[in-house]
Design a protein around this motif. Structure first.
Motif, PDB file in Angstrom:
ATOM      1  N   ALA A 918      -1.268  -2.882  -4.791  1.00  0.00           N
ATOM      2  CA  ALA A 918      -0.140  -2.357  -5.562  1.00  0.00           C
ATOM      3  C   ALA A 918      -0.023  -0.851  -5.380  1.00  0.00           C
ATOM      4  O   ALA A 918       1.077  -0.308  -5.221  1.00  0.00           O
ATOM      5  CB  ALA A 918      -0.322  -2.708  -7.042  1.00  0.00           C
ATOM      6  N   SER A 919      -1.155  -0.155  -5.378  1.00  0.00           N
ATOM      7  CA  SER A 919      -1.139   1.297  -5.185  1.00  0.00           C
ATOM      8  C   SER A 919      -0.618   1.659  -3.799  1.00  0.00           C
ATOM      9  O   SER A 919       0.089   2.664  -3.638  1.00  0.00           O
ATOM     10  CB  SER A 919      -2.547   1.867  -5.381  1.00  0.00           C
ATOM     11  OG  SER A 919      -3.039   1.604  -6.676  1.00  0.00           O
ATOM     12  N   TYR A 921       1.540  -0.107  -1.922  1.00  0.00           N
ATOM     13  CA  TYR A 921       2.993  -0.306  -1.879  1.00  0.00           C
ATOM     14  C   TYR A 921       3.725   0.800  -2.637  1.00  0.00           C
ATOM     15  O   TYR A 921       4.791   1.258  -2.224  1.00  0.00           O
ATOM     16  CB  TYR A 921       3.363  -1.680  -2.454  1.00  0.00           C
ATOM     17  CG  TYR A 921       3.351  -2.774  -1.419  1.00  0.00           C
ATOM     18  CD1 TYR A 921       4.341  -2.837  -0.434  1.00  0.00           C
ATOM     19  CD2 TYR A 921       2.362  -3.747  -1.407  1.00  0.00           C
ATOM     20  CE1 TYR A 921       4.337  -3.838   0.531  1.00  0.00           C
ATOM     21  CE2 TYR A 921       2.352  -4.757  -0.459  1.00  0.00           C
ATOM     22  CZ  TYR A 921       3.340  -4.795   0.512  1.00  0.00           C
ATOM     23  OH  TYR A 921       3.330  -5.787   1.473  1.00  0.00           O
ATOM     24  N   LYS A 922       3.153   1.227  -3.753  1.00  0.00           N
ATOM     25  CA  LYS A 922       3.768   2.334  -4.508  1.00  0.00           C
ATOM     26  C   LYS A 922       3.739   3.617  -3.689  1.00  0.00           C
ATOM     27  O   LYS A 922       4.714   4.381  -3.654  1.00  0.00           O
ATOM     28  CB  LYS A 922       3.021   2.540  -5.829  1.00  0.00           C
ATOM     29  CG  LYS A 922       3.656   3.579  -6.746  1.00  0.00           C
ATOM     30  CD  LYS A 922       2.916   3.671  -8.059  1.00  0.00           C
ATOM     31  CE  LYS A 922       3.668   4.572  -9.034  1.00  0.00           C
ATOM     32  NZ  LYS A 922       3.966   5.901  -8.512  1.00  0.00           N
ATOM     33  N   CYS A 923       2.609   3.850  -3.011  1.00  0.00           N
ATOM     34  CA  CYS A 923       2.488   5.019  -2.140  1.00  0.00           C
ATOM     35  C   CYS A 923       3.551   4.981  -1.044  1.00  0.00           C
ATOM     36  O   CYS A 923       4.229   5.986  -0.767  1.00  0.00           O
ATOM     37  CB  CYS A 923       1.091   5.051  -1.533  1.00  0.00           C
ATOM     38  SG  CYS A 923       0.863   6.244  -0.203  1.00  0.00           S
ATOM     39  N   ASP A 926       7.157   5.447  -2.674  1.00  0.00           N
ATOM     40  CA  ASP A 926       7.365   6.818  -3.154  1.00  0.00           C
ATOM     41  C   ASP A 926       7.521   7.788  -1.990  1.00  0.00           C
ATOM     42  O   ASP A 926       8.334   8.727  -2.046  1.00  0.00           O
ATOM     43  CB  ASP A 926       6.199   7.245  -4.042  1.00  0.00           C
ATOM     44  CG  ASP A 926       6.199   6.526  -5.390  1.00  0.00           C
ATOM     45  OD1 ASP A 926       7.208   5.861  -5.703  1.00  0.00           O
ATOM     46  OD2 ASP A 926       5.189   6.624  -6.116  1.00  0.00           O
ATOM     47  N   ASP A 991       5.401  -4.190  -7.016  1.00  0.00           N
ATOM     48  CA  ASP A 991       5.569  -3.041  -6.125  1.00  0.00           C
ATOM     49  C   ASP A 991       6.028  -3.477  -4.739  1.00  0.00           C
ATOM     50  O   ASP A 991       6.757  -2.749  -4.053  1.00  0.00           O
ATOM     51  CB  ASP A 991       4.266  -2.245  -6.038  1.00  0.00           C
ATOM     52  CG  ASP A 991       4.017  -1.407  -7.284  1.00  0.00           C
ATOM     53  OD1 ASP A 991       4.874  -0.557  -7.598  1.00  0.00           O
ATOM     54  OD2 ASP A 991       2.996  -1.610  -7.937  1.00  0.00           O
ATOM     55  N   ARG A 994       9.729  -3.962  -5.022  1.00  0.00           N
ATOM     56  CA  ARG A 994      10.409  -2.659  -5.047  1.00  0.00           C
ATOM     57  C   ARG A 994      10.571  -2.105  -3.636  1.00  0.00           C
ATOM     58  O   ARG A 994      11.635  -1.602  -3.256  1.00  0.00           O
ATOM     59  CB  ARG A 994       9.614  -1.685  -5.912  1.00  0.00           C
ATOM     60  CG  ARG A 994      10.215  -0.280  -5.964  1.00  0.00           C
ATOM     61  CD  ARG A 994       9.306   0.673  -6.704  1.00  0.00           C
ATOM     62  NE  ARG A 994       9.787   2.048  -6.580  1.00  0.00           N
ATOM     63  CZ  ARG A 994       9.011   3.098  -6.400  1.00  0.00           C
ATOM     64  NH1 ARG A 994       7.689   2.941  -6.320  1.00  0.00           N
ATOM     65  NH2 ARG A 994       9.527   4.307  -6.301  1.00  0.00           N
TER      66      ARG A 994
END
Length: 1032
Positions: A918-919, A921-923, A926, A991, A994
């Motif tokens: 998840a981190s 995909y968020k990275c 973003d 994520d 997203r």
């Protein structure tokens, strides 16, 4: 020659890997040839072995195959016919007789010297020097051993084995066996950079190994001393396990062990079962019924407790190692295993229970049918007698011990009144702890099982509460004067019972534990005995974490029980009240602060003025826990009285002239920091009273005894600077920076492990407080920070012969049979450095751009730093910030962007941890957002990201399907873990969706994401056991 019944039965029953049968006439011919001492060939043209007393036996075990099995491979014929059964009996009888004859010859010739006398003499001197206390002599002897092993390893290993059978003293024979065990599987000195780790054993010839084995078997059968015999078993088992893993079976050991199991000598029987325990392969390939017969005989040995214990160890090893089919056939073994317990004296119970405990952890289901029987035996061990003692009278209301109520009531075996306090019997106490650990371990392994066992949880709770009350009356003065970090009374504190209650609550939940606990706790809190009041408070703190969901529904009643104890006349009870409130503030975070802040502040603030340093220091510590979950507006009305009292604790001399204890000052500074952090800008009115004190500490607290106070002052100054804001702090910022630079440039103090950590943390806080004004100090802070962020993992691997010593800042884990030590202190500092880089980058923005290339070089590889999740999470968090920094400063290159996205996408493709996925995909999302969205990714990178996402969706689907295929009863005990795992997967899928939506609003894979979500078990929607759901 006759075979022993059990061996004959074991082999008569048939091995699953038996050797092809010999015809009856072939066997007769071979027996005739052996009896004549001849050397003939059988019909297959193979040599029979000549067994002559005047010459060592040389058996070619390769005839039995080089497989990792104890007995040879099975015959191709069916075992279902009567004919094959006859052949099976004949086949195994032949093999047995052959092994027994070979073994007799081995033992007849075992004492013949196998190395020259001069080698033995030299080795004797070397070993004598190795056990001396003189370091120089011992070092020289170690060098001599290494030299001899490098030159002639076979000779000296054999000499060492021979010395183990012939040395005059038990100490030297034991030492020889231990040294032999360590040396055999030590890496060979001739090995240089090879990927396969070869040991001295791997360089020994077959003849040497055979000689070594017969020497050790002789030691096993002839050693008179128990301590040496056990060392021999350990060495033999190590050799057997390693030999079998290399394809070299040890049939003679199997035959000798089974023979010794039938011996009239209890010592021999014990050694046999210890061998079965240490090398379960000796029995794994035999017929299950025969193995159970042998093990049951050891468990029911009529003469020796030691044999029964060795039999229990062997049975546990067998049940732990056997496959599912064997385990299903071996359930009956649990009856004689558990029947070893009731008749044991207290002195022997801990050893037996400690042997069973690992089995309760790994194979808890084996104990399910036996819980009722265990409940007739174990509660009597963990609970003292229920005798209420003498009857109280008006003149003597509390006879026997000065208490109105004692829980559990003290025992009185002879019916006479006892007016003096009796020290608990040490043997009974050790048995009590062992039984409790067994019950807790089983509860942790199978919570649903013990919830259904009527009386199990109640018994454990009562035992824990009773144990927690076993404090000493004569330690008060010592406790009051002690520094909490070096409290000698900790050695007598019954911490094991407190931890057991915590573990039970976390395992089985509040619905089961709280009724049992609060059936007793109110009475304990109302007791006239301070020890029970103390225990009751500590018990509430112990169960809070595991029962928080239920406990919060009864929180008002619990708080009302605790509050009066803040006025208790006994200081240790008031200390426990502070501890209890602090723990509740952590475990019921925000709930207790929001609803009961007025009641708790009304007792915690006065406790800061308690006359005892231990009490007012712990009250300050409880305030830290309170402030971590409190809203600013809730804290502000109480801010003035809190700060006023904390400043009094910092004052170097009280009004009565007594010096303030340093640990109190350290705690006061820490609490001030947390209060400032929680109250934010409101703390500004206290700034002028506190900051000068802290700066004074940093200037003048230079001695080694002030290390911790200095570190705490740094932390507090940084937090206060953030709380009051840049404008208030600006006047002191230059002074604080100057003091920090001085500390950073001071000579390194090897004994001060706190300073680097606190310096990095304080610089980060100063940066947050100063904002863009911190930029001029980057050249000062960045070099040591980048050095800390660049640290490599310091890992040491210890093989079987080495035992790592315990060192502060290091952690040892077991990995593939090896002890791996990791310098966690360095890795933690690396994580802190990465988190500080996040602060610098987010605070300074474009001003941080000079360090952009260096940081990207550090951060991108650290996405795969698997030794510390914090490093990986910080790396994923900082990447979008670095991209933004580079874009704002026009220093970002296409090469940087391409390298960054490629690394992130590669990590996504291979990541197995849903939380970190998840981190990632968020990275990725973003970073794309900073650079304009979808256009930031080239077509090639988009294709790679889609492929990685498809791979992850497939992996999630397979995992969820596998979980869905398990029954609800099967996953009952794993419900919380599985719910957490699925929650992490949901974050990752969210994520992921997203990111896909950024590529295309209606991306085709979004439907796949939805489908994978539907495969979840929906555990989060279940009513958990703590919230009143089913018991599982």
């Amino acid at each position: 020659m006759e075979t022993t019944p059990v061996i004959e039965g074991a082999l008569k029953a048939g091995s699953r890997r038996a050797k092809p049968a010999l015809a009856a006439n072939e066997w007769k011919e071979r027996r005739r040839a052996k009896s004549l001492g001849g050397n003939c060939r059988d019909q297959a043209g193979r040599h029979s072995h000549r067994l002559v007393d005047d010459q060592p036996l040389r058996i070619d075990w390769s005839r039995f195959g080089q497989r990792r099995t104890i007995l040879p491979p099975p015959s191709s014929s069916s075992s279902n016919t009567s004919s094959s059964s006859t052949h099976s009996f004949r086949r195994n009888a032949c093999l047995l007789l052959f092994l027994r004859d070979a073994l007799e010859s081995v033992l007849r010739t075992a004492m013949d010297p196998v190395v020259p006398a001069e080698v033995t003499a030299e080795l004797t001197q070397i070993l004598s020097n190795l056990v001396l206390g003189d370091n120089e002599i011992r070092t020289a002897a170690e060098t001599a051993v290494n030299e001899r092993l490098a030159q002639t390893p076979e000779v000296y290993l054999l000499a060492l084995a021979q010395f183990a059978t012939s040395a005059a003293t038990e100490v030297m024979r034991s030492f020889s066996l231990v040294l032999l065990r360590r040396l055999l599987f030590r890496s060979s000195s001739s090995q240089s950079g090879k990927s396969t780790r070869l040991t001295l054993y791997d360089h020994l010839s077959s003849q040497t190994l055979t000689t070594l084995e017969r020497l050790l078997l002789h030691s096993l059968s002839h050693e008179p001393a128990q301590v040496v015999r056990r060392k021999a078993v350990d060495t033999i088992c190590d050799l057997a396990n390693n030999s079998m893993s290399r394809g070299r079976p040890w049939h003679a050991l199997q035959a000798q062990a089974f023979g010794m199991a039938q011996s009239a000598d209890a010592n021999a029987r014990e050694s046999a079962y210890r061998a079965f325990a240490g090398c379960s392969n000796l029995v794994m390939d035999l017929q299950t019924d025969a193995v159970l017969t042998v093990l049951q005989k050891g468990l029911q040995d009529p003469e020796s407790i030691e044999v029964r214990h060795a039999g229990l160890r062997a049975a546990v090893a067998y049940l732990t190692s056997c496959d599912a089919h064997q385990a299903a056939q071996s359930l009956s073994l649990m009856y004689p295993m558990l029947e070893t317990l009731p008749a044991l004296p207290h002195s022997q119970l801990p050893a037996f229970l400690n042997t069973l405990t690992p089995l309760a952890t790994s194979n808890a289901s084996l104990f399910a049918p036996h819980l009722p029987a265990l409940l007739t035996f174990l509660p009597a061990l963990i609970l003292p007698s229920a005798d209420p003692g003498p009857t109280p009278t008006v003149a003597r209301p509390f006879p026997g011990g000065g208490s109105s109520f004692v829980f559990p009531p003290p025992g009185n075996s002879n019916g006479k009144e006892v007016d003096r306090e009796v020290e608990p019997d040490e043997e009974a106490e050790e048995a009590r702890k062992a039984a409790l650990e067994f019950m807790i371990s089983l509860s942790e392994a199978k919570p649903a099982l013990v919830r259904r066992a009527d009386g199990w949880v109640n018994a454990v709770v009562r035992a824990c509460l009773g144990g927690m009350g076993m404090l000493r009356d004569d330690e008060l003065e010592e406790w009051l004067e002690a520094d909490p970090a070096e409290d000698p009374t900790d050695d007598t504190y019954p911490r094991v019972y407190e931890q057991a209650l915590d573990r039970l609550a976390c395992a089985v939940g509040g619905k089961t534990v709280l009724p049992a606990a609060f059936q007793e706790i109110p009475g304990m809190l109302a007791s006239h005995d301070w020890k029970l009041r103390h225990a009751g408070l500590m018990a509430i703190a112990a169960v809070a974490e595991g029962t928080s969901k239920i406990l919060q529904n009864e929180l008002g009643k619990v708080v009302q029980l605790i509050l009066p104890l803040f006025n208790d006349p006994y200081p240790r009870v008031r200390y426990a009240a502070c501890h209890c409130v602090g723990q509740l503030c952590t475990d019921l975070d925000e709930v207790i602060q929001a609803e009961y802040h007025q009641q708790l502040f009304s007792v915690l603030i006065p406790a800061l003025e308690a006359p005892e340093p231990r009490v007012h220091s712990h009250a300050a510590a409880a305030l830290i826990n309170f402030c971590e979950g409190v809203e600013r507006d809730t804290l502000v009305p109480y801010l003035d009285p809190i700060v006023e009292r904390l400043l009094k604790l910092l004052n170097p001399a009280n009004s009565d002239g007594r010096q303030v204890k340093r640990y109190v000052q350290e705690q006061a500074v820490t609490t001030l920091a947390m209060v400032a952090d929680a109250s934010e800008a409101t703390f500004a009115k206290h700034y002028s009273s506190i900051m000068p004190l802290l700066l004074n500490v940093l200037r003048n607290a230079n001695g080694t005894e002030y290390r911790k106070l200095r570190a705490k002052a740094m932390e507090c100054a940084g937090l206060i600077a953030i709380a009051v804001g840049r404008d208030v702090f600006r006047g002191d910022s230059a002074t604080l920076v100057e003091l920090l630079v001085h500390l950073q440039n001071s000579p390194v103090d090897p004994g001060d492990s706190m300073l680097p950590h606190y310096l990095i943390a304080t610089w980060a806080k100063v940066c947050q407080a100063m904002g863009p004004e911190f930029e001029p100090y980057l050249p000062v802070v960045m070099p040591p920070l980048l050095q800390a962020a660049s640290v490599k993992a310091d890992v040491s691997i210890y093989y079987d012969e080495d035992t790592p010593e315990e060192k502060e800042g290091w952690e040892t884990i077991q990995l593939d049979g090896r002890a791996v030590t990791i310098r966690t202190s360095a890795i933690d500092e690396k994580c802190q450095a990465f988190e500080t880089l996040v602060i610098y980058t987010s605070t300074l923005g474009a001003a941080f751009s000079p360090y952009l290339p260096q940081c990207l070089e550090l951060v991108l590889p650290s996405l795969r730093f698997y030794l510390h999740e914090g490093v990986r999470e910080a790396a994923a968090m900082i990447i979008p910030m670095l991209i933004a920094c580079g874009k704002q400063s026009n220093t970002l290159t296409n090469q940087m962007v391409s390298a960054t996205f490629s690394q992130v996408i590669n990590c996504i493709s291979n990541e197995t941890d849903a939380s970190f996925l998840a981190s990632l995909y968020k990275c990725l999302a973003d970073s794309m957002l900073v650079l304009g969205g979808r256009t930031a990714l080239s077509d090639e990178l988009q294709a790679g990201a889609i492929a990685a996402t498809q791979r992850q969706l497939h992996a999630f689907a397979e995992k969820r399907k596998a979980r869905g295929g398990r029954g609800l009863a099967e996953i009952a005990d794993e419900r919380e873990d599985l719910a957490l795992l699925e929650e992490m997967e949901e974050f990752a899928l969210e994520d992921m969706a997203r990111f896909l939506g950024m590529l295309e609003q209606n991306h085709p894979l979004l439907m796949a994401v939805s489908s994978v979500r539907d495969l979840g078990l929906g555990l989060g929607a279940w009513d958990s056991e703590d919230e009143g759901g089913g018991e599982g």
